[in-house]
Design a protein around this motif. Structure first.
Motif, PDB file in Angstrom:
ATOM      1  N   GLU A   1      31.851   6.167  -4.428  1.00 59.28           N
ATOM      2  CA  GLU A   1      32.745   6.164  -3.269  1.00 59.28           C
ATOM      3  C   GLU A   1      32.092   6.940  -2.129  1.00 59.28           C
ATOM      4  N   ARG A   2      32.040   6.326  -0.979  1.00 55.28           N
ATOM      5  CA  ARG A   2      31.371   6.944   0.163  1.00 55.28           C
ATOM      6  C   ARG A   2      32.393   7.654   1.022  1.00 55.28           C
ATOM      7  N   CYS A   3      32.576   8.909   0.733  1.00 58.05           N
ATOM      8  CA  CYS A   3      33.629   9.653   1.405  1.00 58.05           C
ATOM      9  C   CYS A   3      33.251  11.120   1.466  1.00 58.05           C
ATOM     10  N   THR A   4      33.117  11.673   2.660  1.00 61.79           N
ATOM     11  CA  THR A   4      32.793  13.084   2.841  1.00 61.79           C
ATOM     12  C   THR A   4      33.571  13.612   4.038  1.00 61.79           C
TER      13      THR A   4
ATOM     14  N   ILE B   1      24.403  14.895   5.462  1.00 62.18           N
ATOM     15  CA  ILE B   1      25.767  14.409   5.228  1.00 62.18           C
ATOM     16  C   ILE B   1      25.892  12.976   5.722  1.00 62.18           C
ATOM     17  N   GLY B   2      26.461  12.139   4.905  1.00 65.67           N
ATOM     18  CA  GLY B   2      26.570  10.731   5.266  1.00 65.67           C
ATOM     19  C   GLY B   2      25.481   9.881   4.633  1.00 65.67           C
ATOM     20  N   ASN B   3      24.484  10.533   4.024  1.00 70.72           N
ATOM     21  CA  ASN B   3      23.461   9.813   3.256  1.00 70.72           C
ATOM     22  C   ASN B   3      23.908   9.849   1.793  1.00 70.72           C
ATOM     23  N   TYR B   4      24.208   8.700   1.233  1.00 69.18           N
ATOM     24  CA  TYR B   4      24.809   8.652  -0.106  1.00 69.18           C
ATOM     25  C   TYR B   4      23.799   8.340  -1.205  1.00 69.18           C
ATOM     26  N   THR B   5      22.529   8.648  -0.958  1.00 64.91           N
ATOM     27  CA  THR B   5      21.528   8.538  -2.004  1.00 64.91           C
ATOM     28  C   THR B   5      21.825   9.592  -3.076  1.00 64.91           C
ATOM     29  N   VAL B   6      21.935   9.172  -4.316  1.00 62.57           N
ATOM     30  CA  VAL B   6      22.252  10.087  -5.413  1.00 62.57           C
ATOM     31  C   VAL B   6      21.229   9.883  -6.519  1.00 62.57           C
ATOM     32  N   ALA B   7      20.753  10.972  -7.106  1.00 61.59           N
ATOM     33  CA  ALA B   7      19.902  10.885  -8.289  1.00 61.59           C
ATOM     34  C   ALA B   7      20.597  11.644  -9.413  1.00 61.59           C
ATOM     35  N   LEU B   8      20.563  11.082 -10.611  1.00 56.81           N
ATOM     36  CA  LEU B   8      21.223  11.711 -11.751  1.00 56.81           C
ATOM     37  C   LEU B   8      20.206  12.017 -12.840  1.00 56.81           C
ATOM     38  N   SER B   9      20.457  13.085 -13.605  1.00 57.57           N
ATOM     39  CA  SER B   9      19.643  13.391 -14.780  1.00 57.57           C
ATOM     40  C   SER B   9      19.701  12.231 -15.764  1.00 57.57           C
TER      41      SER B   9
ATOM     42  N   TYR C   1      33.014  11.202   7.169  1.00 56.21           N
ATOM     43  CA  TYR C   1      31.841  10.353   6.975  1.00 56.21           C
ATOM     44  C   TYR C   1      32.129   9.355   5.859  1.00 56.21           C
ATOM     45  N   GLY C   2      31.570   8.186   5.959  1.00 57.55           N
ATOM     46  CA  GLY C   2      31.660   7.227   4.851  1.00 57.55           C
ATOM     47  C   GLY C   2      32.806   6.267   5.018  1.00 57.55           C
ATOM     48  N   GLU C   3      32.630   5.056   4.510  1.00 65.34           N
ATOM     49  CA  GLU C   3      33.622   4.011   4.765  1.00 65.34           C
ATOM     50  C   GLU C   3      34.869   4.139   3.897  1.00 65.34           C
ATOM     51  N   SER C   4      34.845   4.975   2.837  1.00 63.53           N
ATOM     52  CA  SER C   4      36.030   5.116   1.976  1.00 63.53           C
ATOM     53  C   SER C   4      36.977   6.196   2.475  1.00 63.53           C
TER      54      SER C   4
END
Ligand SMILES: [Zn+2]
Length: 130
Positions: free
Chosen positions: A101-104, A40-48, A116-119
């Motif tokens: 958006e970095r928000c959790t 949580i707080g790691n905003y690495t995302v992979a998309l198909s 978590y996250g700056e947003s």
């Protein structure tokens, strides 16, 4: 440390190999899988490859196991799933559905909220998604 993420509807595990796997649909109806880092707080995302999402676009999330919608009914642009840590403690994880958006938030069984996250500051009152 074994962390298990669960769909709140079917309680199927939705994580594998350090990723949380969500079925996703973009606002222009492209579909595919979104892989979020399980830390949580790691905003690495992979998309198909079939899912091309621009920053700021709102994405709908679904359970990859039972296909139930993970979007929260209350509040805009959030989705929710469950997290069980290695002690068996269960918490809710709430993420923004706005791409980039970095928000959790996490909410534990005593309703203690961590952010978590700056947003995250734009969601001043997280009570309404409980
Ligand atoms: Zn499910």
């Amino acid at each position: 440390m074994e962390i298990v993420y669960l769909c709140p509807h079917c309680r199927g595990a939705i994580n594998a190999k350090r990723n949380i796997i969500l079925s996703a649909r973009s606002s222009n109806k492209q579909v595919g899988l979104a892989l979020l880092h399980e830390e949580i707080g790691n905003y690495t995302v992979a998309l198909s490859p079939t899912l091309k999402v621009k920053t700021g676009e709102i994405v709908d999330f679904f359970c990859p196991v039972c296909h139930a919608e993970l979007n929260t009914s209350k509040g805009d642009n959030l989705a929710k799933f469950l997290r069980v840590d290695d002690t068996g403690a269960e918490s809710s994880v709430i993420i923004s559905r706005e791409y980039g958006e970095r928000c959790t938030f996490t909410v534990d069984d005593r309703k203690k909220i961590k952010t978590y996250g700056e947003s995250v500051k734009k969601y001043l009152d997280p009570e309404w998604f409980l």
